[in-house]
Design an enzyme around this catalytic site. Structure first.
Site, PDB file in Angstrom:
ATOM      1  N   GLU A 244     -28.413   4.535  32.966  1.00  0.00           N
ATOM      2  CA  GLU A 244     -27.186   4.890  33.690  1.00  0.00           C
ATOM      3  C   GLU A 244     -27.319   4.252  35.062  1.00  0.00           C
ATOM      4  OE1 GLU A 244     -24.354   5.918  32.403  1.00  0.00           O
ATOM      5  OE2 GLU A 244     -25.566   7.465  31.445  1.00  0.00           O
ATOM      6  N   CYS A 278     -22.581   6.474  41.762  1.00  0.00           N
ATOM      7  CA  CYS A 278     -22.360   5.298  40.921  1.00  0.00           C
ATOM      8  C   CYS A 278     -20.913   5.250  40.425  1.00  0.00           C
ATOM      9  CB  CYS A 278     -23.315   5.321  39.741  1.00  0.00           C
ATOM     10  SG  CYS A 278     -23.389   6.935  38.947  1.00  0.00           S
TER      11      CYS A 278
END
Ligand code: NAP
Ligand code: MG
Length: 472
Positions: A244, A278
Site C-alpha cells: 500500500e 497517501c
C-alpha cells in the site's frame, strides 16, 4: 519522559536483545517526550519463531473461534479509546477532528473483519474440485507513522480472520501509541505467538522480515521506494506481498459542480490527515472556464481550516510528524516556486502565531502543469496544486497521467456521469462527492501505488491460498 523498553513476543512484554534507542517527540512543541528501545535481528528471529510455533494450531481454529477473538480484540481496543487518542495527539499531533474518526474506526476494523469472516466460505465446489482457501503461512506487517493504530488493527484483524499468525513492525516514531495498543491487544487474551509486535528500524527489523524464509506473506504500508525494496527481498522466497504505497490523487471538479458544497469537500480531501495521507487529493483539476471563480473560492474557504495543536478542539490541521517531514514539505514548496508555479495561498515557513512545532502553512499552487515535480511526486503535507483542463477527456488524461493510482475524487451534480467517468480512471478507489470510507470495499492502488488490496473479502483473500482437491 516516557521510556518504552519492551517489545511483545510470544504473548509477553519482553526486553529486546537490541540495545539501540530512538527519541520520541511531540511534533506540536518539538520537545523530546521519551525514548524507545528498539528490537534488532535476534528479536525479529524470536518473534518469527513464536509466530511459526503458533501457526499450526491457530490455522486450524474454527471460524466461530476467530470471530469470537475479533470481538474480544474490538472490545479491548474500544475500552481505551481515550488513552489511544491522547497518545496519538501527543506523539503525532493528530487533531481531534481526525482522532474522533480514526480511533473508533481502528477499533471497529475487528468487527468489520468479523462480519466478513462470518459471511465467507472457505470452501467451494468448482467442477469436480473441492476448492479450499487456506492461510498462506506466517505473515509480517510493516507499518508507517501516519495512522499507526489504524494500520496495525486493520492488518492484524485480517490476519486473524484468515487464521494466520503475524509479526508486526510499526514505525518506531509511533512507539507510545503502539505500546498502549499492544496493552489492549494483550488484554484480549489470544493464544501466545499469534501476534508479535517488535519496534525496530526498518532497515534492520523490517528488512529481516522481508527476507526471512519463514515469513510467507508481507503486508506493507509506506513509501513507494521502500515498497520496491521489500518486493525485491520478498522475491527470493516468493513471499506473497500486499503493498500500500504512495498516491497523487486527482481531485476533479466537474463543470456542473455546485461550488458551495464542492470547495469545502475538495479541501477536506486535499488536507486529509494534515496532508500526511497517501489518499489525499493533491491535484485539483478545474475546468478552465471556471478557473477564476474556483481560485477565489479556494482562497476564501481555506481560511476556515484552522491549524493548531490537538488541545485546540477547533484545529483541523496538525503539525508534520517530524523535523524531517517538515523540511521535506518546505523543500517542495520551494521547488514549486522555483519551477514556475505561483502561490495562491501559503508558502514557506510557519503559519502566523505558531512559531513552535512542525506546523506548515496550508499551501495551494496555481499555474501548475502536470509535468512539474510538485504535481508528480508525493509531498505528504498540506500542499495542493491546481491544474486546469479544457474538457472531460483532458481531465481524464491528466488524472491518469501519473505513476500513481490509489484514490481519485469526483465532484459534480450528475451522478450517472460521474459513475461513467469513474470507469475511465486508473485508480483503486474513486470517491464521488466526498463520500465516506467503505471498509467492506477493496482498498489499494493501480500502478506504482502498490500491489494487491486490503479490506473486505479482497483483503482476506490476500492472506489465503486456494487449494483444489480433485477426486474422481
Ligand atoms: P517509509 O520509509 O516507507 O517507512 C514505512 C515503514 O517501513 C516504517 O515502519 C519503516 O521503518 C519501514 N522500513 C523502512 N525501510 C525499510 C526496509 N528497507 N525494509 C523494510 N521496512 C522498511 O516511510 P517514512 O520514512 O515513514 O516516510 C517517507 C515517505 O513515505 C513520506 O514522506 C511519504 O511520502 C511516504 N509515506 C507513505 C505512506 C502511505 O500511507 N502510503 C505512509 C507513510 C509514508 P522506519 O520507521 O524505521 O523507517
Ligand atoms: Mg523511512
Amino acid at each position: 519522559m516516557r521510556i518504552i523498553d519492551k517489545v511483545y513476543i510470544d504473548g509477553s512484554f519482553v526486553t529486546p536483545k537490541g540495545s539501540e534507542t530512538a527519541d520520541l517527540y511531540n511534533p506540536s512543541t518539538e520537545e523530546k517526550i521519551g525514548t524507545v528501545r528498539l528490537g534488532g535481528i535476534e528479536d525479529a528471529h524470536e518473534a518469527i519463531a513464536a509466530a511459526k510455533r503458533a501457526f499450526p494450531a491457530f490455522s486450524r481454529t474454527t471460524k466461530a473461534e476467530r470471530v469470537e477473538m475479533l470481538k474480544r480484540l474490538n472490545a479491548a481496543v474500544a475500552a481505551r479509546v481515550s488513552d489511544l487518542t491522547q497518545a496519538m495527539a501527543l506523539e503525532y499531533g493528530a487533531p481531534q477532528t481526525f482522532t474522533r474518526f480514526a480511533i473508533p474506526h481502528a477499533a471497529s476494523s475487528f468487527l468489520t473483519m468479523a462480519k466478513v469472516l462470518e459471511d465467507y466460505d472457505f470452501e467451494r465446489q468448482m467442477g469436480r474440485a473441492r476448492v479450499v482457501m487456506q492461510p498462506s503461512g506466517v505473515a509480517a506487517a510493516i507499518t508507517p507513522w501516519n495512522s499507526n493504530i489504524g494500520f496495525i488493527t486493520s492488518k492484524l484483524a485480517t490476519a486473524i480472520a484468515a487464521g494466520t499468525t503475524i509479526v508486526i513492525k510499526p514505525s518506531e516514531m509511533s512507539a507510545t501509541q503502539t505500546q498502549i495498543l499492544t496493552e489492549c491487544l494483550h488484554e484480549a487474551g489470544l493464544p501466545k505467538g499469534v501476534f508479535n509486535i517488535v519496534n525496530g528500524f526498518g532497515s534492520i527489523v523490517g528488512a529481516e522480515l522481508s527476507r526471512h524464509p519463514d515469513i510467507a506473506k508481507v503486508t506493507f504500508t509506506g513509501s513507494t521506494a521502500v515498497g520496491r525494496e521489500i518486493l525485491r527481498s520478498a522475491a527470493d522466497t516468493f513471499k506473497r506481498v500486499t503493498l500500500e504505497l504512495g498516491g497523487k490523487g486527482p481531485n476533479i471538479i466537474l463543470d456542473d459542480a455546485d461550488l458551495d458544497v464542492t470547495i469545502p469537500a475538495v479541501l477536506r480531501m486535499g488536507f486529509i490527515n494534515s496532508g500526511q495521507a497517501c489518499i489525499a487529493g493533491t491535484r485539483i483539476l478545474v475546468p478552465s472556464h471556471r478557473l477564476d471563480e474556483v481560485l477565489a473560492r479556494l482562497k476564501q474557504e481555506i481560511e476556515t481550516f484552522k491549524i493548531g495543536a490537538p488541545d485546540d478542539p477547533d484545529a483541523m490541521i496538525g503539525p508534520m510528524v517530524s523535523q524531517k517531514q517538515y523540511d521535506r514539505v518546505q523543500s517542495y514548496i520551494e521547488l514549486g516556486t522555483r519551477q514556475g508555479a505561483c502561490l495562491l495561498t501559503g508558502g514557506l515557513g510557519r503559519p502566523a502565531g505558531l512559531e513552535r512545532g512542525w506546523f506548515t502553512k496550508l499551501t495551494i499552487f496555481t499555474h501548475v502543469n502536470n509535468q512539474m515535480r510538485i504535481a508528480r511526486e508525493e509531498i505528504f503535507g498540506p500542499v495542493l496544486s491546481v491544474i486546469s483542463y479544457r474538457d472531460e477527456d483532458e481531465a481524464v488524461s491528466i488524472a491518469n497521467d501519473t505513476p500513481y493510482g490509489l484514490q481519485a475524487y469526483l465532484h459534480g451534480t450528475d451522478v450517472a456521469r460521474m459513475q461513467a467517468l469513474a470507469d475511465r480512471l486508473e485508480s483503486g478507489r474513486v470517491v464521488v462527492n466526498g463520500a465516506p470510507h467503505e471498509p467492506l470495499a477493496p482498498f489499494g492502488g493501480f500502478k506504482q501505488s502498490g500491489i494487491g488490496r486490503e479490506y473486505g473479502v479482497f483483503g482476506l483473500e490476500a492472506f489465503l491460498e486456494p487449494k483444489a482437491v480433485i477426486a474422481s
